[in-house]
Design a protein around this motif. Structure first.
Motif, PDB file in Angstrom:
ATOM      1  N   LEU A   1       0.938  -1.191  -0.273  1.00 53.26           N
ATOM      2  CA  LEU A   1       0.027  -0.051   0.037  1.00 53.26           C
ATOM      3  C   LEU A   1       0.731   1.250  -0.071  1.00 53.26           C
ATOM      4  O   LEU A   1       0.559   2.298  -0.787  1.00 53.26           O
ATOM      5  CB  LEU A   1      -1.025   0.022   1.214  1.00 53.26           C
ATOM      6  CG  LEU A   1      -1.983   1.256   1.341  1.00 53.26           C
ATOM      7  CD1 LEU A   1      -2.620   1.339   0.205  1.00 53.26           C
ATOM      8  CD2 LEU A   1      -2.494   1.093   2.604  1.00 53.26           C
TER       9      LEU A   1
ATOM     10  N   LEU B   1       4.453   5.421  -2.482  1.00 53.95           N
ATOM     11  CA  LEU B   1       3.337   6.037  -2.635  1.00 53.95           C
ATOM     12  C   LEU B   1       3.884   7.728  -2.566  1.00 53.95           C
ATOM     13  O   LEU B   1       4.666   8.086  -1.763  1.00 53.95           O
ATOM     14  CB  LEU B   1       2.335   5.789  -1.623  1.00 53.95           C
ATOM     15  CG  LEU B   1       0.992   6.302  -1.680  1.00 53.95           C
ATOM     16  CD1 LEU B   1       0.274   5.576  -2.981  1.00 53.95           C
ATOM     17  CD2 LEU B   1       0.039   5.877  -0.489  1.00 53.95           C
ATOM     18  N   PRO B   2       3.222   8.518  -3.398  1.00 56.56           N
ATOM     19  CA  PRO B   2       3.681   9.892  -3.213  1.00 56.56           C
ATOM     20  C   PRO B   2       3.467  10.389  -1.775  1.00 56.56           C
ATOM     21  O   PRO B   2       2.502  10.031  -0.911  1.00 56.56           O
ATOM     22  CB  PRO B   2       2.400  10.728  -3.936  1.00 56.56           C
ATOM     23  CG  PRO B   2       2.370   9.813  -4.914  1.00 56.56           C
ATOM     24  CD  PRO B   2       2.216   8.408  -4.286  1.00 56.56           C
TER      25      PRO B   2
ATOM     26  N   ALA C   1       2.500  13.134  -0.716  1.00 48.66           N
ATOM     27  CA  ALA C   1       1.172  13.949  -0.371  1.00 48.66           C
ATOM     28  C   ALA C   1       0.204  13.030   0.417  1.00 48.66           C
ATOM     29  O   ALA C   1      -0.794  13.246   1.051  1.00 48.66           O
ATOM     30  CB  ALA C   1       0.567  14.202  -1.756  1.00 48.66           C
ATOM     31  N   TRP C   2       0.288  11.709   0.288  1.00 49.24           N
ATOM     32  CA  TRP C   2      -0.596  10.504   0.763  1.00 49.24           C
ATOM     33  C   TRP C   2       0.112  10.110   2.190  1.00 49.24           C
ATOM     34  O   TRP C   2      -0.606  10.235   3.190  1.00 49.24           O
ATOM     35  CB  TRP C   2      -0.746   9.136   0.149  1.00 49.24           C
ATOM     36  CG  TRP C   2      -1.419   9.333  -1.270  1.00 49.24           C
ATOM     37  CD1 TRP C   2      -0.951   9.135  -2.627  1.00 49.24           C
ATOM     38  CD2 TRP C   2      -2.801   9.570  -1.424  1.00 49.24           C
ATOM     39  NE1 TRP C   2      -1.984   9.081  -3.347  1.00 49.24           N
ATOM     40  CE2 TRP C   2      -3.291   9.724  -2.815  1.00 49.24           C
ATOM     41  CE3 TRP C   2      -3.908   9.889  -0.457  1.00 49.24           C
ATOM     42  CZ2 TRP C   2      -4.651   9.932  -3.226  1.00 49.24           C
ATOM     43  CZ3 TRP C   2      -5.344  10.010  -0.965  1.00 49.24           C
ATOM     44  CH2 TRP C   2      -5.546   9.896  -2.183  1.00 49.24           C
TER      45      TRP C   2
ATOM     46  N   VAL D   1      -4.379  -0.731  10.171  1.00 49.30           N
ATOM     47  CA  VAL D   1      -4.867  -0.731   8.607  1.00 49.30           C
ATOM     48  C   VAL D   1      -6.025   0.005   8.460  1.00 49.30           C
ATOM     49  O   VAL D   1      -6.126   0.574   7.422  1.00 49.30           O
ATOM     50  CB  VAL D   1      -4.858  -2.245   8.152  1.00 49.30           C
ATOM     51  CG1 VAL D   1      -5.334  -2.346   6.643  1.00 49.30           C
ATOM     52  CG2 VAL D   1      -3.607  -3.114   8.243  1.00 49.30           C
ATOM     53  N   HIS D   2      -6.974  -0.297   9.351  1.00 47.21           N
ATOM     54  CA  HIS D   2      -8.056   0.511   9.316  1.00 47.21           C
ATOM     55  C   HIS D   2      -7.941   2.089   9.253  1.00 47.21           C
ATOM     56  O   HIS D   2      -8.334   2.741   8.577  1.00 47.21           O
ATOM     57  CB  HIS D   2      -8.883   0.061  10.482  1.00 47.21           C
ATOM     58  CG  HIS D   2     -10.354   0.602  10.608  1.00 47.21           C
ATOM     59  ND1 HIS D   2     -10.680   1.529  11.484  1.00 47.21           N
ATOM     60  CD2 HIS D   2     -11.530   0.255  10.250  1.00 47.21           C
ATOM     61  CE1 HIS D   2     -12.049   1.656  11.634  1.00 47.21           C
ATOM     62  NE2 HIS D   2     -12.552   0.889  10.633  1.00 47.21           N
TER      63      HIS D   2
ATOM     64  N   SER E   1      -6.184   3.469   6.169  1.00 43.32           N
ATOM     65  CA  SER E   1      -7.164   3.561   5.091  1.00 43.32           C
ATOM     66  C   SER E   1      -8.019   4.921   5.187  1.00 43.32           C
ATOM     67  O   SER E   1      -8.371   5.620   4.256  1.00 43.32           O
ATOM     68  CB  SER E   1      -7.957   2.446   4.768  1.00 43.32           C
ATOM     69  OG  SER E   1      -8.951   2.117   5.952  1.00 43.32           O
ATOM     70  N   ARG E   2      -8.345   5.369   6.576  1.00 42.92           N
ATOM     71  CA  ARG E   2      -9.114   6.374   6.833  1.00 42.92           C
ATOM     72  C   ARG E   2      -8.146   7.650   6.724  1.00 42.92           C
ATOM     73  O   ARG E   2      -8.833   8.515   5.936  1.00 42.92           O
ATOM     74  CB  ARG E   2      -9.585   6.243   8.019  1.00 42.92           C
ATOM     75  CG  ARG E   2     -10.755   6.966   8.471  1.00 42.92           C
ATOM     76  CD  ARG E   2     -11.167   7.430  10.121  1.00 42.92           C
ATOM     77  NE  ARG E   2      -9.991   7.595  10.767  1.00 42.92           N
ATOM     78  CZ  ARG E   2      -9.260   7.110  11.791  1.00 42.92           C
ATOM     79  NH1 ARG E   2      -9.867   5.718  12.182  1.00 42.92           N
ATOM     80  NH2 ARG E   2      -8.456   7.299  12.507  1.00 42.92           N
TER      81      ARG E   2
ATOM     82  N   LEU F   1      -5.761   8.166   4.580  1.00 40.09           N
ATOM     83  CA  LEU F   1      -5.422   8.347   3.267  1.00 40.09           C
ATOM     84  C   LEU F   1      -6.968   8.859   2.763  1.00 40.09           C
ATOM     85  O   LEU F   1      -6.687   9.849   1.613  1.00 40.09           O
ATOM     86  CB  LEU F   1      -5.128   6.998   2.444  1.00 40.09           C
ATOM     87  CG  LEU F   1      -3.737   6.232   2.966  1.00 40.09           C
ATOM     88  CD1 LEU F   1      -3.323   5.005   2.257  1.00 40.09           C
ATOM     89  CD2 LEU F   1      -2.576   7.246   2.589  1.00 40.09           C
TER      90      LEU F   1
ATOM     91  N   GLN G   1      -7.764  12.621   2.807  1.00 39.45           N
ATOM     92  CA  GLN G   1      -7.085  13.556   1.790  1.00 39.45           C
ATOM     93  C   GLN G   1      -7.828  13.970   0.558  1.00 39.45           C
ATOM     94  O   GLN G   1      -7.970  15.174   0.054  1.00 39.45           O
ATOM     95  CB  GLN G   1      -5.584  13.180   1.460  1.00 39.45           C
ATOM     96  CG  GLN G   1      -4.672  12.468   2.655  1.00 39.45           C
ATOM     97  CD  GLN G   1      -4.863  13.608   3.732  1.00 39.45           C
ATOM     98  OE1 GLN G   1      -4.719  14.649   3.568  1.00 39.45           O
ATOM     99  NE2 GLN G   1      -4.647  12.927   4.969  1.00 39.45           N
ATOM    100  N   TYR G   2      -8.775  12.738   0.562  1.00 39.92           N
ATOM    101  CA  TYR G   2      -9.651  13.116  -0.827  1.00 39.92           C
ATOM    102  C   TYR G   2     -11.193  13.516  -0.274  1.00 39.92           C
ATOM    103  O   TYR G   2     -12.198  13.401  -1.139  1.00 39.92           O
ATOM    104  CB  TYR G   2      -9.701  11.892  -1.670  1.00 39.92           C
ATOM    105  CG  TYR G   2      -8.948  12.088  -2.808  1.00 39.92           C
ATOM    106  CD1 TYR G   2      -7.860  13.311  -3.059  1.00 39.92           C
ATOM    107  CD2 TYR G   2      -8.652  11.143  -3.716  1.00 39.92           C
ATOM    108  CE1 TYR G   2      -6.919  13.392  -4.006  1.00 39.92           C
ATOM    109  CE2 TYR G   2      -7.858  11.115  -4.785  1.00 39.92           C
ATOM    110  CZ  TYR G   2      -6.978  12.291  -4.988  1.00 39.92           C
ATOM    111  OH  TYR G   2      -6.248  12.256  -6.028  1.00 39.92           O
TER     112      TYR G   2
ATOM    113  N   ALA H   1     -12.240  16.228  -2.253  1.00 41.88           N
ATOM    114  CA  ALA H   1     -12.297  15.782  -3.988  1.00 41.88           C
ATOM    115  C   ALA H   1     -13.347  14.933  -4.528  1.00 41.88           C
ATOM    116  O   ALA H   1     -13.582  15.171  -5.736  1.00 41.88           O
ATOM    117  CB  ALA H   1     -10.758  15.226  -4.140  1.00 41.88           C
TER     118      ALA H   1
ATOM    119  N   VAL I   1     -15.738   5.021   4.793  1.00 43.83           N
ATOM    120  CA  VAL I   1     -14.409   5.307   5.242  1.00 43.83           C
ATOM    121  C   VAL I   1     -14.557   6.933   5.665  1.00 43.83           C
ATOM    122  O   VAL I   1     -13.726   7.552   6.504  1.00 43.83           O
ATOM    123  CB  VAL I   1     -13.153   4.910   4.441  1.00 43.83           C
ATOM    124  CG1 VAL I   1     -12.990   5.903   3.082  1.00 43.83           C
ATOM    125  CG2 VAL I   1     -11.926   5.087   5.262  1.00 43.83           C
TER     126      VAL I   1
ATOM    127  N   CYS J   1     -15.946   7.831   8.953  1.00 36.21           N
ATOM    128  CA  CYS J   1     -15.486   7.212  10.309  1.00 36.21           C
ATOM    129  C   CYS J   1     -14.667   8.390  10.833  1.00 36.21           C
ATOM    130  O   CYS J   1     -13.786   8.814  10.266  1.00 36.21           O
ATOM    131  CB  CYS J   1     -14.528   6.027   9.911  1.00 36.21           C
ATOM    132  SG  CYS J   1     -13.802   5.180  11.134  1.00 36.21           S
TER     133      CYS J   1
END
Lengths: 179, 179
Positions: free
Chosen positions: B22, B26-27, B29-30, B147-148, B151-152, B154, B157-158, B161, B171, B174
């Motif tokens: 994952l 990864l950039p 920014a994430w 992991v939960h 994912s949240r 990341l 950030q959107y 968007a 997600v 949450c």
């Protein structure tokens, strides 16, 4: 952060390998159990992601580019995986998801999107007007929603086993939030 | 499902590869953004998992086996990663986590635990009496909690968007649940 095509692709291309690392050859006691009732198992969720690759994200991007708001997207079948995954081992589903995702990202790159294309609008059958950039960001958010869900479904299997630690383990307090 | 050592190990040994798939390359920014304020980024979380490998799970299992309830576990430092990860690239942290996890699982297997050992009790500094099986199940639940969380973080950030899709993306609803 605003939608950025390279950032979206970077995340979208990692999801198949992430799920492969987490789920391939994991005992079925983890992968076929759900959170009770009609909730989904990790196996079900991978099937759902496959159906999204076939019918949702890139097909909808093409509808935006070809028809704009004049044609609504086809509704998404949230239960297709119970029909389409039937009888397939999880390893086969993981392979299928990886192949479809790679093909869809190749198609996305092949669209040659220009900066002004991201503001182009389409029509979601329930949400109404949406832009191409919102669609692509939602594709990323959808992947992350299901990584989030899979971690929760797996953790749920140990809800009792962790004993008093459950108060410290946020994933066990999460009841899911999907509409 | 009850705690099962083989099932726990199957999950614990997959977490480093899952996070590697994952997050590696990864950039930033994430990976370096959080959910605001003093919340953690994916980078911070990997550092936290490393500190757990060094001080939490296997060391506590040894305390249970050696001292039972007579000696409380050492308190866990939830902020250690801000000191220990400083200056290290994420790829190095992922490598470090994978090496420590492999070593800890080798040590766990080397303990030669018998069925009756899983009921042996230790003393958590805040939770009180806990069993070895609860500790091992909590190790799994702790991986899945993070992991939960990743994912949240990341997906956050959107949040803007995705536009109207946010209502469908669990997600994004949450708020985190960790005590």
């Amino acid at each position: 952060m605003e939608h950025n095509l390279d950032h979206s692709i970077a995340l979208l291309e990692r999801t198949p390998a992430t799920l492969n690392a987490l789920l391939r050859d994991l005992p079925e006691a983890w992968t076929t159990c759900n959170e009770g009732g009609k909730t989904w198992s990790a196996y079900d969720i991978v099937g759902h992601l496959i159906h999204g690759e076939k019918t949702d994200w890139v097909p909808r991007a093409r509808i935006i580019l070809e028809s704009g708001e004049s044609r609504a997207f086809d509704p998404f079948d949230r239960l297709a995986q119970f029909r389409e995954s039937a009888g397939k081992p999880l390893g086969q589903l993981l392979d299928e998801f990886a192949a479809l995702r790679a093909e869809n990202l190749a198609q996305l790159r092949g669209l040659g999107l220009r900066p002004e294309d991201f503001a182009r609008r389409g029509r979601h059958p329930a949400l109404g007007a949406v832009t191409l950039s919102e669609l692509l960001a939602a594709w990323v958010g959808h992947d992350l929603t299901h990584v989030h869900q899979i971690s929760r479904v797996l953790a749920h299997q140990y809800l009792e086993a962790v004993g008093p630690w459950s108060v410290y383990l946020g994933v066990l307090q999460c009841a899911g939030h999907s509409a």
